[in-house]
Each structure stands twice: as structure tokens, then as C-alpha cells.
Design a protein around this motif. Sequence first.
Motif, PDB file in Angstrom:
ATOM      1  N   SER A   1       0.890  -1.252  -0.018  1.00 56.27           N
ATOM      2  CA  SER A   1       0.045  -0.055  -0.027  1.00 56.27           C
ATOM      3  C   SER A   1       0.816   1.169   0.047  1.00 56.27           C
ATOM      4  O   SER A   1       1.037   1.883   0.885  1.00 56.27           O
ATOM      5  N   PRO A   2       1.604   1.375  -1.104  1.00 56.69           N
ATOM      6  CA  PRO A   2       2.537   2.485  -1.183  1.00 56.69           C
ATOM      7  C   PRO A   2       1.986   3.856  -1.191  1.00 56.69           C
ATOM      8  O   PRO A   2       2.412   4.809  -0.486  1.00 56.69           O
ATOM      9  N   VAL A   3       0.518   4.200  -1.582  1.00 61.12           N
ATOM     10  CA  VAL A   3      -0.102   5.334  -1.264  1.00 61.12           C
ATOM     11  C   VAL A   3      -0.304   5.631   0.070  1.00 61.12           C
ATOM     12  O   VAL A   3      -0.242   6.977   0.581  1.00 61.12           O
ATOM     13  N   THR A   4      -0.906   4.700   0.692  1.00 57.28           N
ATOM     14  CA  THR A   4      -1.606   4.945   2.086  1.00 57.28           C
ATOM     15  C   THR A   4      -0.639   4.609   3.222  1.00 57.28           C
ATOM     16  O   THR A   4      -0.151   5.479   3.861  1.00 57.28           O
ATOM     17  N   LEU A   5       0.193   3.467   3.130  1.00 59.05           N
ATOM     18  CA  LEU A   5       1.029   3.077   4.192  1.00 59.05           C
ATOM     19  C   LEU A   5       2.421   3.622   3.856  1.00 59.05           C
ATOM     20  O   LEU A   5       3.114   4.231   4.939  1.00 59.05           O
ATOM     21  N   GLY A   6       2.752   3.383   2.844  1.00 63.84           N
ATOM     22  CA  GLY A   6       4.329   3.587   2.393  1.00 63.84           C
ATOM     23  C   GLY A   6       4.570   5.062   2.323  1.00 63.84           C
ATOM     24  O   GLY A   6       5.473   5.244   3.104  1.00 63.84           O
ATOM     25  N   ALA A   7       3.652   5.985   2.008  1.00 65.28           N
ATOM     26  CA  ALA A   7       3.874   7.405   2.052  1.00 65.28           C
ATOM     27  C   ALA A   7       3.768   7.853   3.549  1.00 65.28           C
ATOM     28  O   ALA A   7       4.774   8.842   3.982  1.00 65.28           O
ATOM     29  N   PHE A   8       2.948   6.975   4.248  1.00 68.91           N
ATOM     30  CA  PHE A   8       3.377   7.635   5.803  1.00 68.91           C
ATOM     31  C   PHE A   8       4.540   7.291   6.333  1.00 68.91           C
ATOM     32  O   PHE A   8       5.096   7.969   7.042  1.00 68.91           O
ATOM     33  N   ALA A   9       4.910   5.878   6.000  1.00 67.84           N
ATOM     34  CA  ALA A   9       6.026   5.395   6.790  1.00 67.84           C
ATOM     35  C   ALA A   9       7.529   6.140   6.275  1.00 67.84           C
ATOM     36  O   ALA A   9       8.049   6.610   7.442  1.00 67.84           O
TER      37      ALA A   9
ATOM     38  N   SER B   1      14.631   2.414  -2.548  1.00 65.79           N
ATOM     39  CA  SER B   1      13.579   2.344  -3.747  1.00 65.79           C
ATOM     40  C   SER B   1      12.327   2.545  -3.597  1.00 65.79           C
ATOM     41  O   SER B   1      11.782   3.379  -4.336  1.00 65.79           O
ATOM     42  N   LEU B   2      11.801   2.236  -2.318  1.00 69.84           N
ATOM     43  CA  LEU B   2      10.385   2.778  -2.204  1.00 69.84           C
ATOM     44  C   LEU B   2      10.245   4.103  -1.821  1.00 69.84           C
ATOM     45  O   LEU B   2       9.154   4.480  -2.555  1.00 69.84           O
ATOM     46  N   GLY B   3      11.175   4.787  -1.149  1.00 67.54           N
ATOM     47  CA  GLY B   3      10.876   6.155  -1.132  1.00 67.54           C
ATOM     48  C   GLY B   3      10.984   6.846  -2.292  1.00 67.54           C
ATOM     49  O   GLY B   3      10.349   7.677  -2.750  1.00 67.54           O
ATOM     50  N   SER B   4      12.050   6.508  -3.493  1.00 68.64           N
ATOM     51  CA  SER B   4      12.263   7.104  -4.467  1.00 68.64           C
ATOM     52  C   SER B   4      10.862   6.866  -5.393  1.00 68.64           C
ATOM     53  O   SER B   4      10.583   7.783  -6.085  1.00 68.64           O
ATOM     54  N   SER B   5      10.230   5.917  -5.530  1.00 67.61           N
ATOM     55  CA  SER B   5       9.427   5.400  -6.276  1.00 67.61           C
ATOM     56  C   SER B   5       8.043   6.114  -5.862  1.00 67.61           C
ATOM     57  O   SER B   5       7.207   6.822  -6.524  1.00 67.61           O
ATOM     58  N   ILE B   6       7.634   6.415  -4.449  1.00 67.70           N
ATOM     59  CA  ILE B   6       6.582   7.237  -3.915  1.00 67.70           C
ATOM     60  C   ILE B   6       6.788   8.485  -4.259  1.00 67.70           C
ATOM     61  O   ILE B   6       5.859   9.301  -4.571  1.00 67.70           O
ATOM     62  N   LEU B   7       7.964   9.072  -4.018  1.00 69.00           N
ATOM     63  CA  LEU B   7       8.382  10.516  -4.383  1.00 69.00           C
ATOM     64  C   LEU B   7       8.049  10.860  -5.809  1.00 69.00           C
ATOM     65  O   LEU B   7       7.514  11.782  -6.490  1.00 69.00           O
ATOM     66  N   GLU B   8       8.669  10.012  -6.528  1.00 74.71           N
ATOM     67  CA  GLU B   8       8.547   9.994  -8.029  1.00 74.71           C
ATOM     68  C   GLU B   8       6.975   9.893  -8.590  1.00 74.71           C
ATOM     69  O   GLU B   8       6.659  10.673  -9.486  1.00 74.71           O
ATOM     70  N   SER B   9       6.346   9.251  -7.784  1.00 68.81           N
ATOM     71  CA  SER B   9       4.978   9.090  -8.494  1.00 68.81           C
ATOM     72  C   SER B   9       3.780  10.324  -8.063  1.00 68.81           C
ATOM     73  O   SER B   9       2.911  10.553  -8.384  1.00 68.81           O
ATOM     74  N   LYS B  10       4.556  11.146  -6.786  1.00 67.52           N
ATOM     75  CA  LYS B  10       3.863  12.164  -6.459  1.00 67.52           C
ATOM     76  C   LYS B  10       4.521  13.238  -7.037  1.00 67.52           C
ATOM     77  O   LYS B  10       3.833  14.383  -6.839  1.00 67.52           O
ATOM     78  N   SER B  11       5.313  13.441  -8.000  1.00 62.90           N
ATOM     79  CA  SER B  11       5.980  14.552  -8.345  1.00 62.90           C
ATOM     80  C   SER B  11       5.501  14.742  -9.807  1.00 62.90           C
ATOM     81  O   SER B  11       4.887  13.969 -10.597  1.00 62.90           O
ATOM     82  N   ASN B  12       5.217  16.359  -9.857  1.00 67.04           N
ATOM     83  CA  ASN B  12       4.430  16.668 -10.993  1.00 67.04           C
ATOM     84  C   ASN B  12       5.437  17.056 -12.302  1.00 67.04           C
ATOM     85  O   ASN B  12       4.988  17.474 -13.442  1.00 67.04           O
TER      86      ASN B  12
END
Length: 248
Positions: free
Chosen positions: A184-192, A220-231
Amino acid sequence: STNFLPPTTAVGLSCLANVCSAKEMTSSSSGRICGTSAWSVCPRDVVRNEILSSTSALARIVECVRPRRSIFGSAKTEEWAGENLAECPWMRVAICVLPMMEFLTNLRARFDFQPVFEGAGSRNVALSDADAKSIMDSGLFRELLLLYTATAIDESKRETTIPNAEDVVRTQLLQTIFALSIQSPVTLGAFAIRVPDLAKRVHSDEFMQQHLVDGILWTSLGSSILESKSNAPKSRLKLRPPTKANSK
């Protein structure tokens, strides 16, 4: 002490953890062979729903045993360092709660990240968005994160580099948090990844030296979440068109 659980609560946690780890529950073939067993009496969906409906209670239990930080900012974990596992409340609770989280994610995060369930269609079982929201809203995910950060021990006070029971449980706790985060990268991963103490730990040089694979996975998880949120526009590799000289 508020760190100790009532006997009925401790027994209930242990029983549910054993059900989640039972071969009759995780293997469809074992369940059918055993006849009247955990598989037929308590189907997976029933156990899954019971865990999800108990997440608020589990959050309160973890909060109850979580070491509190002193007024000087350090967690009071030294009193349990090196103690017997049975005498350490937070470790007893952690080793019961972690199998429940593995049951929900269908990942043996504490060991090899292989599926918990065996049999046809078992690999398709995973944490749904609704499940992740339930774990987040109940406060359980937050309490698991706080339990990990609150039980950190000052490495400068460590007398030996040999891992003890507390180190093993904390490592398994972090791996379970990671399994929840990647499902759950959007809900749990982004929070962690926004928890300062956790981010500081998993991105530290010391952690990378001791747990290289885990450190790479968290990065890798952090980079993926930040990249997905970047415009910002995503970079692309653009090959140079062949020239006349190269085409000859």
C-alpha cells in the motif's frame, strides 16, 4: 506496570498468532487432508476479517507495551536489553502481531518474503486498499512504526556486535512494516517514509552496512513514492536517430 498485559489478552494474542501460522491454515492441501481442521472450521476469510475488525484493539495493545520516551528524549529500552523474551512485553506482543500482518499481506516478511499461503490462487491474495485504510485508520500502523523507533538502542552503549533477541525482533518488525508499505505505497508507504526517526534509521550509513538489501529496498520505495507524487516531467532516454554514415 502498564507495560504488562492481562493474562487473557496475552493468551488471546498467542492463539490468534498460532492460527495465522498454522500449516492447516496456510496450505490448502493440508487443510483438506486434515478434514475437520483449522481450514474447515475457520476459513481464511473469516480469520482475515477477524484480524481487520481487531486492528483498533491491537493498536491499543501495542501502545500499552510500547516503551515510553523519557523527558530527555531517549526511549527507556535499556531495562529490557538482554532480558528473556518471555519477560519483555513489547517483544511478546510483536511476535504475536507480526504473523497477523503477514496473514493479511500474504508475505513472510520476517523470513524470505515468500507467500504465506500455498495452493492454487494463493499468490493473488494481498492487502487491498480497504484493508490498508483500516490498518491506517485504526492507528495500528502508526503504533508499529512508533514501536520500532521507540525500541532503538544507542549503538555507542552496545557491548557486543552479536545480535540479541531484541535486535532480531526489531529487524522482523521493520521487514513487516516494509511489506505493508510496498503493498500500500499510497496509504501506508507514504506515511512510513515521512516518519523522521524511521527515515533517519533506514537511510543511515550504519544501517546500509548492516542491512544492505533492506536499505536498498527502503531507498527504492521512497524514490518510487516521491517520483509518483512529483508533477515534474519524467526523464526519458532518447536515442539519436541513425545518420547516413551509420546507415551505410
